[in-house]
Design a protein around this motif. Structure first.
Motif, PDB file in Angstrom:
ATOM      1  N   GLU A 177      47.715  51.687  30.570  1.00 17.55           N
ATOM      2  CA  GLU A 177      47.950  52.146  31.937  1.00 17.55           C
ATOM      3  C   GLU A 177      48.004  50.964  32.898  1.00 17.55           C
ATOM      4  N   ALA A 178      48.842  51.090  33.898  1.00 14.03           N
ATOM      5  CA  ALA A 178      49.006  50.004  34.862  1.00 14.03           C
ATOM      6  C   ALA A 178      47.693  49.637  35.526  1.00 14.03           C
ATOM      7  N   ARG A 179      46.887  50.629  35.854  1.00 15.27           N
ATOM      8  CA  ARG A 179      45.651  50.342  36.590  1.00 15.27           C
ATOM      9  C   ARG A 179      44.678  49.481  35.785  1.00 15.27           C
ATOM     10  N   ASP A 180      44.851  49.432  34.461  1.00 20.95           N
ATOM     11  CA  ASP A 180      43.976  48.578  33.655  1.00 20.95           C
ATOM     12  C   ASP A 180      44.200  47.093  33.943  1.00 20.95           C
ATOM     13  N   PHE A 181      45.333  46.777  34.575  1.00 22.89           N
ATOM     14  CA  PHE A 181      45.701  45.380  34.814  1.00 22.89           C
ATOM     15  C   PHE A 181      45.574  45.017  36.300  1.00 22.89           C
ATOM     16  N   PHE A 185      46.789  41.435  38.618  1.00 24.07           N
ATOM     17  CA  PHE A 185      47.736  41.481  39.726  1.00 24.07           C
ATOM     18  C   PHE A 185      47.078  41.072  41.040  1.00 24.07           C
ATOM     19  N   ARG A 186      45.782  41.345  41.179  1.00 20.80           N
ATOM     20  CA  ARG A 186      45.085  40.912  42.380  1.00 20.80           C
ATOM     21  C   ARG A 186      45.030  39.388  42.425  1.00 20.80           C
ATOM     22  N   ILE A 187      44.787  38.754  41.277  1.00 19.21           N
ATOM     23  CA  ILE A 187      44.784  37.285  41.200  1.00 19.21           C
ATOM     24  C   ILE A 187      46.141  36.732  41.631  1.00 19.21           C
ATOM     25  N   ALA A 188      47.199  37.347  41.115  1.00 26.15           N
ATOM     26  CA  ALA A 188      48.548  36.863  41.418  1.00 26.15           C
ATOM     27  C   ALA A 188      48.916  37.083  42.877  1.00 26.15           C
ATOM     28  N   SER A 195      54.519  41.369  43.093  1.00 28.60           N
ATOM     29  CA  SER A 195      54.094  42.238  42.001  1.00 28.60           C
ATOM     30  C   SER A 195      55.291  43.031  41.502  1.00 28.60           C
ATOM     31  N   VAL A 196      55.631  42.842  40.206  1.00 23.99           N
ATOM     32  CA  VAL A 196      56.834  43.485  39.660  1.00 23.99           C
ATOM     33  C   VAL A 196      56.568  44.089  38.273  1.00 23.99           C
ATOM     34  N   SER A 213      50.211  52.112  43.658  1.00 26.27           N
ATOM     35  CA  SER A 213      48.884  52.257  44.259  1.00 26.27           C
ATOM     36  C   SER A 213      47.886  51.231  43.740  1.00 26.27           C
ATOM     37  N   ASP A 214      47.912  50.969  42.430  1.00 26.92           N
ATOM     38  CA  ASP A 214      46.908  50.099  41.833  1.00 26.92           C
ATOM     39  C   ASP A 214      47.344  48.644  41.733  1.00 26.92           C
ATOM     40  N   LEU A 215      48.656  48.420  41.582  1.00 21.67           N
ATOM     41  CA  LEU A 215      49.154  47.048  41.430  1.00 21.67           C
ATOM     42  C   LEU A 215      49.910  46.564  42.656  1.00 21.67           C
ATOM     43  N   ASP A 216      50.011  47.424  43.671  1.00 23.97           N
ATOM     44  CA  ASP A 216      50.676  47.065  44.930  1.00 23.97           C
ATOM     45  C   ASP A 216      52.069  46.503  44.669  1.00 23.97           C
TER      46      ASP A 216
END
Length: 337
Positions: A177-181, A185-188, A195-196, A213-216
């Protein structure tokens, strides 16, 4: 007389490194090294794929890994990028953002850092050779542990001023799931990278919603399943989050039965920005120009609408403002010629 699509300035925002290889180069490098290629990569090319089930995705990934195995020296990497840039320029692509995952090459090129540096040097040379702009998106693999993604994000951040512009998430979205990462993505994003992540290809709207929502997400790779949720399409349109739509890839993987079934027109009319992409030409048999031909011939876009597709790709890119202005003016010139 229709306007020639290869002279339309455009940005290509969804292309993977290995998948950008010319088929003729794959054959040549394999023969030079005495490597046996499966029929699907030789006489039956492009392969017939259907990745909507787990076995089909495994076959797709296996072919991809075999193709990667022919790239064994830095010269091979330079050649791949040089030829990819030549192909982009010939099709009117003036700005390319290519996705790379250094992990797959790290064992043969001395580790993650040296591999990324090699890829960045190859893009620099290729851009100068072909006269186009090229930037790099470092993409994590969602089938691996999120801690690996954190490592790649920290690596990408170190090269924000040396050609890396974004951070992505690829591979089978059913496997993580995307939210696991979110942490990667916050670091990047804290370092200014866009974010892509991929989403909405093999799974539905919920996958895209997590990307947003989770990876913006600034853009979503594929995103075509957004059409199953009017509310989500409205959100993408309101926030101008582009979907990197790859029609030939969608058909090649069995996500859509026919090109006509890919909901390009529905996204466009909902106001969702679209950046047409080729994904992996090596496995799907067509590059960026074919996607614009589909827009004209299958989705019945007028030249005015096709010009708007090109503008949307340019506006959704990370190209410097001066480059964007030049390309947008080129689109206007193409339309009025």
């Amino acid at each position: 007389m229709p306007r020639p699509l290869n002279t339309l300035p455009k940005a290509h925002l969804h292309l993977h490194f290995t998948g950008s290889m010319r088929h003729s180069t794959l054959i040549e490098l394999a023969r030079e090294q005495g490597l046996h290629l499966p029929d699907a990569l030789e006489q039956d090319w492009p392969p017939k794929l259907r990745a909507t089930d787990e076995r089909g995705w495994f076959r797709f990934q296996r072919l991809y890994d075999i193709a990667r195995s022919v790239l064994t020296t830095p010269e091979h990497v330079f050649r791949l990028m040089r030829e990819a840039a030549e192909d982009e320029a010939a099709e009117g692509s003036r700005w390319l953002e290519i996705q790379v995952d250094p992990s797959g090459f790290a064992p043969r090129f001395g580790g993650l850092t040296s591999t990324l540096e090699l890829m960045l040097e190859s893009t620099r040379r290729a851009a100068e050779h072909a006269g186009i702009g090229i930037a790099v998106i470092v993409a994590a693999n969602r089938t691996r542990h999120p801690l690996d993604a954190n490592t790649l994000a920290r690596l990408a951040v170190q090269y924000t001023d040396h050609g890396v512009v974004g951070f992505g998430l690829s591979n089978d979205e059913r496997r993580g799931e995307a939210r696991d990462f979110e942490r990667a993505f916050r670091i990047a994003r804290r370092a200014g990278l866009i974010s892509v992540p991929h989403g909405g290809e093999l799974l539905g709207p919920r996958s895209i919603e997590q990307c947003v929502s989770d990876l913006d997400a600034d853009r979503v790779g594929h995103g075509i399943r957004a059409t199953e949720s009017p509310r989500l399409m409205e959100r993408l349109a309101d926030r101008q989050i582009a979907c990197e739509v790859c029609p030939s890839s969608n058909v090649g993987l069995g996500v859509s039965e026919r090109a006509a079934d890919v909901p390009v027109r529905k996204l466009f009319e909902a106001g969702v920005p679209i950046a047409l992409g080729a994904d992996d030409p090596l496995l799907f048999g067509s590059r960026l120009l074919k996607q614009y031909e589909l827009a004209r011939d299958v989705y019945e876009f007028t030249d005015t609408e096709i010009a708007e597709l090109a503008r949307q790709s340019i506006r959704s890119s990370t190209a410097p403002e001066s480059v964007r202005k030049e390309l947008l003016q080129g689109v206007d010139d193409w339309l009025t010629a």
